[in-house]
Design a protein around this motif. Structure first.
Motif, PDB file in Angstrom:
ATOM      1  N   GLY A 104       0.822  -1.215   0.000  1.00  0.00           N
ATOM      2  CA  GLY A 104       0.000   0.000   0.000  1.00  0.00           C
ATOM      3  C   GLY A 104       0.849   1.256   0.000  1.00  0.00           C
ATOM      4  O   GLY A 104       0.543   2.229  -0.688  1.00  0.00           O
ATOM      5  N   HIS A 105       1.945   1.232   0.764  1.00  0.00           N
ATOM      6  CA  HIS A 105       2.851   2.382   0.780  1.00  0.00           C
ATOM      7  C   HIS A 105       3.513   2.573  -0.580  1.00  0.00           C
ATOM      8  O   HIS A 105       3.647   3.703  -1.068  1.00  0.00           O
ATOM      9  N   VAL A 106       3.925   1.465  -1.194  1.00  0.00           N
ATOM     10  CA  VAL A 106       4.568   1.539  -2.518  1.00  0.00           C
ATOM     11  C   VAL A 106       3.593   2.115  -3.543  1.00  0.00           C
ATOM     12  O   VAL A 106       3.954   2.958  -4.358  1.00  0.00           O
ATOM     13  N   VAL A 107       2.347   1.664  -3.478  1.00  0.00           N
ATOM     14  CA  VAL A 107       1.311   2.171  -4.389  1.00  0.00           C
ATOM     15  C   VAL A 107       1.154   3.681  -4.214  1.00  0.00           C
ATOM     16  O   VAL A 107       1.087   4.440  -5.193  1.00  0.00           O
ATOM     17  N   ARG A 108       1.104   4.136  -2.964  1.00  0.00           N
ATOM     18  CA  ARG A 108       0.941   5.566  -2.685  1.00  0.00           C
ATOM     19  C   ARG A 108       2.122   6.371  -3.237  1.00  0.00           C
ATOM     20  O   ARG A 108       1.941   7.432  -3.835  1.00  0.00           O
ATOM     21  N   PHE A 109       3.344   5.856  -3.031  1.00  0.00           N
ATOM     22  CA  PHE A 109       4.529   6.564  -3.522  1.00  0.00           C
ATOM     23  C   PHE A 109       4.509   6.676  -5.046  1.00  0.00           C
ATOM     24  O   PHE A 109       4.799   7.737  -5.614  1.00  0.00           O
ATOM     25  N   LEU A 110       4.168   5.573  -5.721  1.00  0.00           N
ATOM     26  CA  LEU A 110       4.151   5.585  -7.184  1.00  0.00           C
ATOM     27  C   LEU A 110       3.068   6.525  -7.712  1.00  0.00           C
ATOM     28  O   LEU A 110       3.274   7.217  -8.714  1.00  0.00           O
ATOM     29  N   LYS A 111       1.928   6.555  -7.031  1.00  0.00           N
ATOM     30  CA  LYS A 111       0.853   7.469  -7.442  1.00  0.00           C
ATOM     31  C   LYS A 111       1.287   8.920  -7.316  1.00  0.00           C
ATOM     32  O   LYS A 111       0.816   9.783  -8.051  1.00  0.00           O
ATOM     33  N   GLN A 112       2.170   9.189  -6.342  1.00  0.00           N
ATOM     34  CA  GLN A 112       2.682  10.553  -6.149  1.00  0.00           C
ATOM     35  C   GLN A 112       3.763  10.902  -7.171  1.00  0.00           C
ATOM     36  O   GLN A 112       4.241  12.029  -7.204  1.00  0.00           O
ATOM     37  N   GLY A 113       4.137   9.921  -8.006  1.00  0.00           N
ATOM     38  CA  GLY A 113       5.162  10.180  -9.017  1.00  0.00           C
ATOM     39  C   GLY A 113       6.579   9.983  -8.502  1.00  0.00           C
ATOM     40  O   GLY A 113       7.539  10.446  -9.136  1.00  0.00           O
ATOM     41  N   ASP A 114       6.731   9.309  -7.354  1.00  0.00           N
ATOM     42  CA  ASP A 114       8.060   9.093  -6.781  1.00  0.00           C
ATOM     43  C   ASP A 114       8.594   7.702  -7.123  1.00  0.00           C
ATOM     44  O   ASP A 114       7.826   6.755  -7.296  1.00  0.00           O
ATOM     45  N   LYS A 115       9.918   7.597  -7.178  1.00  0.00           N
ATOM     46  CA  LYS A 115      10.557   6.300  -7.333  1.00  0.00           C
ATOM     47  C   LYS A 115      10.576   5.605  -5.978  1.00  0.00           C
ATOM     48  O   LYS A 115      10.540   6.253  -4.939  1.00  0.00           O
ATOM     49  N   VAL A 116      10.641   4.259  -6.015  1.00  0.00           N
ATOM     50  CA  VAL A 116      10.672   3.503  -4.762  1.00  0.00           C
ATOM     51  C   VAL A 116      11.809   2.481  -4.809  1.00  0.00           C
ATOM     52  O   VAL A 116      11.882   1.660  -5.724  1.00  0.00           O
TER      53      VAL A 116
END
Length: 210
Positions: A104-116
């Motif tokens: 869920g955190h990874v999904v949120r980061f990617l939606k924000q346009g950030d790399k993970v």
């Protein structure tokens, strides 16, 4: 040296190639004539191409021009996208609930346009089973493939295994969508507030009629 252009009396040439207030080409005129026209229009004579022969000058409201330029620069800085690399750490034998939370955190980061950056941490005997970490990273990449892609394939780094996911969506797009969603929520909240007030007022009106 100042980056400010020369204006009005600071211009020291015998003649200039003059551009009118609306961008029209006036032609080559004596400096005195250009200054006279600037006074007639209640504008400034601004040197816009000092290295031309003769220099190119334009009639404009220089104060307004500087203000608008500063506002445009400020807006550009405001909308400038800074890609951030977030990090998420997992264990190779992670339980389903923890996996869903981390995903869920990874999904949120990617939606924000950030790399993970995904880091699998091996301990003790787990280090002899790197395939566990590899399979977990593959699973995560597949689960979020609609939002991101594998930018850096899994690789061993000491006791850890690392993979980097990149977002499909650019940071600027994510920021714009977030602002739109916030505006929509605000508008919906205001409408909801009006609805609650109307319901609260209705019984009072009924009592008044009674």
């Amino acid at each position: 040296m100042s980056a400010e252009p020369r204006i009005n009396d600071r211009i020291r040439v015998p003649e200039v190639r003059l551009v009118g207030p609306s961008g029209e080409q006036v032609g080559i005129v004596p400096l005195a004539k250009a200054l006279e026209l600037a006074q007639e229009y209640d504008l400034d004579l601004v040197e816009v191409a000092a290295n031309a022969r003769p220099p190119v000058c334009k009639l404009m409201d220089y104060g307004k021009f500087k203000y608008e330029s500063a506002m445009k620069a400020r807006e550009a800085r405001k909308n400038q996208a800074h890609t951030v690399i977030k990090e998420m750490k997992l264990r190779p034998k992670i339980d389903p609930h923890d996996y869903d939370t981390k995903k869920g955190h990874v999904v949120r980061f990617l939606k924000q346009g950030d790399k993970v950056k995904i880091t699998i941490m091996f301990r003790g005997r787990e280090q002899s089973r790197p395939e566990l970490g590899f399979r977990l990273l593959q699973r995560l990449a597949e689960d979020v493939q609609d939002l991101g892609y594998v930018e850096s394939n899994p690789k061993q780094d000491g006791r850890n295994m690392i993979m980097v996911l990149g977002p499909h969506k650019k940071k600027t797009e994510a920021m714009a969508e977030a602002r739109e969603a916030q505006a929509a929520r605000k508008a919906a909240g205001q409408q909801g507030g009006h609805g609650h007030r109307a319901q609260a007022e209705a019984p009072a009106e009924e009592r008044a009629e009674a």
